[in-house]
Design a protein around this motif. Sequence first.
Motif, PDB file in Angstrom:
ATOM      1  N   VAL A  59       0.863  -1.183   0.000  1.00  7.50           N
ATOM      2  CA  VAL A  59       0.000   0.000   0.000  1.00  7.50           C
ATOM      3  C   VAL A  59       0.896   1.229   0.000  1.00  7.50           C
ATOM      4  CG1 VAL A  59      -1.893   1.188   1.136  1.00  7.50           C
ATOM      5  CG2 VAL A  59      -1.706  -1.291   1.309  1.00  7.50           C
ATOM      6  N   ALA A  60       1.083   1.784  -1.166  1.00 13.17           N
ATOM      7  CA  ALA A  60       1.937   2.967  -1.297  1.00 13.17           C
ATOM      8  C   ALA A  60       1.066   4.225  -1.240  1.00 13.17           C
ATOM      9  CB  ALA A  60       2.698   2.899  -2.616  1.00 13.17           C
ATOM     10  N   ALA A  61       1.737   5.385  -1.228  1.00 15.40           N
ATOM     11  CA  ALA A  61       1.002   6.646  -1.231  1.00 15.40           C
ATOM     12  C   ALA A  61       0.154   6.770  -2.493  1.00 15.40           C
ATOM     13  CB  ALA A  61       1.977   7.810  -1.122  1.00 15.40           C
ATOM     14  N   ASP A  62       0.635   6.182  -3.571  1.00 10.34           N
ATOM     15  CA  ASP A  62      -0.090   6.227  -4.844  1.00 10.34           C
ATOM     16  C   ASP A  62      -1.073   5.058  -4.898  1.00 10.34           C
ATOM     17  OD1 ASP A  62      -1.007   6.441  -7.379  1.00 10.34           O
ATOM     18  OD2 ASP A  62       0.906   6.084  -8.377  1.00 10.34           O
ATOM     19  N   LEU A  63      -2.329   5.301  -4.495  1.00  3.21           N
ATOM     20  CA  LEU A  63      -3.322   4.237  -4.475  1.00  3.21           C
ATOM     21  C   LEU A  63      -3.682   3.761  -5.873  1.00  3.21           C
ATOM     22  CD1 LEU A  63      -5.745   5.327  -1.604  1.00  3.21           C
ATOM     23  CD2 LEU A  63      -4.116   3.441  -1.624  1.00  3.21           C
ATOM     24  N   THR A  64      -3.462   4.596  -6.871  1.00  2.32           N
ATOM     25  CA  THR A  64      -3.744   4.179  -8.251  1.00  2.32           C
ATOM     26  C   THR A  64      -2.863   2.998  -8.633  1.00  2.32           C
ATOM     27  OG1 THR A  64      -4.315   6.452  -8.832  1.00  2.32           O
ATOM     28  CG2 THR A  64      -3.863   4.941 -10.639  1.00  2.32           C
ATOM     29  N   ALA A  65      -1.593   3.067  -8.248  1.00  3.33           N
ATOM     30  CA  ALA A  65      -0.671   1.968  -8.537  1.00  3.33           C
ATOM     31  C   ALA A  65      -1.056   0.723  -7.749  1.00  3.33           C
ATOM     32  CB  ALA A  65       0.758   2.380  -8.209  1.00  3.33           C
ATOM     33  N   ALA A  66      -1.458   0.903  -6.487  1.00  8.31           N
ATOM     34  CA  ALA A  66      -1.863  -0.242  -5.667  1.00  8.31           C
ATOM     35  C   ALA A  66      -3.100  -0.908  -6.260  1.00  8.31           C
ATOM     36  CB  ALA A  66      -2.149   0.211  -4.237  1.00  8.31           C
ATOM     37  N   GLN A  67      -4.039  -0.083  -6.742  1.00  6.45           N
ATOM     38  CA  GLN A  67      -5.259  -0.632  -7.351  1.00  6.45           C
ATOM     39  C   GLN A  67      -4.919  -1.427  -8.614  1.00  6.45           C
ATOM     40  OE1 GLN A  67      -9.733   0.794  -8.326  1.00  6.45           O
ATOM     41  NE2 GLN A  67      -8.177   2.262  -8.914  1.00  6.45           N
ATOM     42  N   ALA A  68      -4.049  -0.878  -9.435  1.00  9.33           N
ATOM     43  CA  ALA A  68      -3.664  -1.567 -10.672  1.00  9.33           C
ATOM     44  C   ALA A  68      -2.988  -2.898 -10.362  1.00  9.33           C
ATOM     45  CB  ALA A  68      -2.736  -0.673 -11.493  1.00  9.33           C
ATOM     46  N   GLN A  69      -2.125  -2.904  -9.339  1.00  6.60           N
ATOM     47  CA  GLN A  69      -1.424  -4.137  -8.982  1.00  6.60           C
ATOM     48  C   GLN A  69      -2.400  -5.176  -8.440  1.00  6.60           C
ATOM     49  OE1 GLN A  69       1.744  -3.570  -6.145  1.00  6.60           O
ATOM     50  NE2 GLN A  69       2.231  -5.749  -6.031  1.00  6.60           N
ATOM     51  N   ALA A  70      -3.321  -4.741  -7.578  1.00  4.23           N
ATOM     52  CA  ALA A  70      -4.295  -5.671  -7.002  1.00  4.23           C
ATOM     53  C   ALA A  70      -5.211  -6.246  -8.073  1.00  4.23           C
ATOM     54  CB  ALA A  70      -5.121  -4.964  -5.925  1.00  4.23           C
ATOM     55  N   ILE A  97      -6.936  -3.112  -0.838  1.00  3.17           N
ATOM     56  CA  ILE A  97      -8.371  -2.978  -1.114  1.00  3.17           C
ATOM     57  C   ILE A  97      -9.047  -2.169  -0.012  1.00  3.17           C
ATOM     58  CG2 ILE A  97     -10.534  -4.258  -1.361  1.00  3.17           C
ATOM     59  CD1 ILE A  97      -8.860  -6.554  -2.581  1.00  3.17           C
ATOM     60  N   ALA A  98      -8.674  -2.424   1.250  1.00  6.61           N
ATOM     61  CA  ALA A  98      -9.264  -1.672   2.363  1.00  6.61           C
ATOM     62  C   ALA A  98      -8.907  -0.190   2.271  1.00  6.61           C
ATOM     63  CB  ALA A  98      -8.783  -2.258   3.689  1.00  6.61           C
ATOM     64  N   ALA A  99      -7.658   0.097   1.880  1.00  2.30           N
ATOM     65  CA  ALA A  99      -7.246   1.497   1.717  1.00  2.30           C
ATOM     66  C   ALA A  99      -8.032   2.157   0.590  1.00  2.30           C
ATOM     67  CB  ALA A  99      -5.747   1.565   1.431  1.00  2.30           C
ATOM     68  N   LEU A 100      -8.256   1.440  -0.489  1.00  2.17           N
ATOM     69  CA  LEU A 100      -9.035   1.972  -1.611  1.00  2.17           C
ATOM     70  C   LEU A 100     -10.479   2.210  -1.208  1.00  2.17           C
ATOM     71  CD1 LEU A 100      -7.548  -0.351  -4.362  1.00  2.17           C
ATOM     72  CD2 LEU A 100      -7.470   2.151  -4.428  1.00  2.17           C
ATOM     73  N   ALA A 101     -11.027   1.306  -0.400  1.00  2.00           N
ATOM     74  CA  ALA A 101     -12.422   1.450   0.036  1.00  2.00           C
ATOM     75  C   ALA A 101     -12.619   2.697   0.885  1.00  2.00           C
ATOM     76  CB  ALA A 101     -12.851   0.214   0.816  1.00  2.00           C
ATOM     77  N   GLY A 102     -11.564   3.087   1.627  1.00  2.00           N
ATOM     78  CA  GLY A 102     -11.679   4.251   2.493  1.00  2.00           C
ATOM     79  C   GLY A 102     -11.246   5.555   1.853  1.00  2.00           C
ATOM     80  N   ALA A 103     -10.810   5.493   0.599  1.00  2.00           N
ATOM     81  CA  ALA A 103     -10.336   6.697  -0.091  1.00  2.00           C
ATOM     82  C   ALA A 103     -11.446   7.302  -0.960  1.00  2.00           C
ATOM     83  CB  ALA A 103      -9.122   6.355  -0.947  1.00  2.00           C
ATOM     84  N   ASP A 104     -11.194   8.537  -1.390  1.00  2.00           N
ATOM     85  CA  ASP A 104     -12.169   9.222  -2.242  1.00  2.00           C
ATOM     86  C   ASP A 104     -11.970   8.925  -3.725  1.00  2.00           C
ATOM     87  OD1 ASP A 104     -13.381  10.426  -0.061  1.00  2.00           O
ATOM     88  OD2 ASP A 104     -11.997  12.141  -0.099  1.00  2.00           O
ATOM     89  N   ALA A 105     -10.866   8.304  -4.062  1.00  2.00           N
ATOM     90  CA  ALA A 105     -10.560   8.059  -5.472  1.00  2.00           C
ATOM     91  C   ALA A 105     -11.555   7.080  -6.076  1.00  2.00           C
ATOM     92  CB  ALA A 105      -9.144   7.507  -5.603  1.00  2.00           C
TER      93      ALA A 105
END
Length: 451
Positions: free
Chosen positions: A229-240, A264-272
């Motif tokens: 889980v990096a600062a760049d959630l876009t990259a984390a989402q793409a990898q997942a 996934i949990a970090a993405l669920a809690g983000a606004d992106a």
Amino acid sequence: MQVQSLAAPDLFSAPAAETGLSADLWKDASPGVAQDALPKLAAKPLSPATAGLARRVLSTGAHAPAGMGDDPELGATRALALIALGEAKGADAVLDRAPGVAASAPLSMAAAEAALMTGADDKACKIGEALSADRGGPYWLRLRAFCQAIGDQHDAAQLTLSLAVQQTKDADYARLMNALLSGAPAGAANLRNGVNYALSRKLGLDLSSAAAVASAAPALKPPPKPVEVAADLTAAQAQALAALRGAKGLAAFTDVAKASLPAIAALAGADAPLEDPVLLARAALAAGDAATARAIRGKLTGDSVPGATTQDLALLDATLAAAEGRKDGQVLDGLIERGVQGGAKSPAQPAALILAAFGAPMDAEARARFATFDPGKSAATAGRLAVLDDAAAAGRQGEAALLALSIAADAGPSGPGPVDRARLVRALLKAGLETDARAFAVEGLLALQVK
């Protein structure tokens, strides 16, 4: 002051872990049912829900009925099944307290394998030395040669190795032992069993290499690398998403989902915005995190959801309801409607059968539509299903669990089909195993969605 005598320890009374199940788990259980089910759990690849129920039941410490608790074959099979399920430490703890280990080759072999897999090589060697029966079997020759080698008895180890090679065809063991004794190149690590694992460790081989992982017994297979889980959630989402889409089969999808859950949990809690929210929600459910799946579902409004149809959403809602143990008539009605619209090939029909096992109410029209569904045949024998229903109704919890496990193990790593799965869910609920009933329902519903 009252005095009450305690039951003597048996091969099922020692716990491998705290499971929340009662000490009466095995009350009135049939030894014959255990003899049928336990060997399957030690030898067959299991679906994630099947493995979860097996792990919980076999880890429970509960006195067994006569004929079951003093059977060394059953006790050893319980321990070997725990090892196969990744609970070598638990099996080691169980066998430390089990009676009669030194007098039984099966119990001693399970104890030695558990010790080797937890890195206790000296303990495994002492178990082999203490064995008082059937010491000349192939397993004991392989272990003895290893123990002699690490004990600087090279000549004795070489002789024992020659005997072991004559009795068993394990080229990897022979290669590793020869390397340990002669210093020759060892090649790749081999994790097929505890002895080969111990040899590979002793030789300092790479236990995470592709060859080692490919050879690994389930208990020694390393989990997938977690998605960072990096600062760049876009990259984390793409990898997942890439990892989830590349997973082949529900078991692999579940492993990847667990590794991806922090992202996934970090993405669920983000606004992106989420690229494929339904897939991410499915992954959260596969990883056992209904709250994260619910948070993702809460973001999805309207009819336009990236990469999803109305049927996808209906199936996701059903999976959420099952994970939360809800008797949701509205969700079930939606599935039935999709099943009617999609016809006999629609996944909504078997999904409705599984969800209905929780007892959600159906109105008169929904019942009439549901009655037309035919989501396949039962693969389990009628007798086994009848005894399963009877065990659940009579409160024979351990027996009901073993019958469910026997049926599920026979179905293979994908688990039972929708007809048998719905029957298992209903029986497990009635037997008081709600956690496991939910897991089987979620797994079955995800199997209809994950290709």
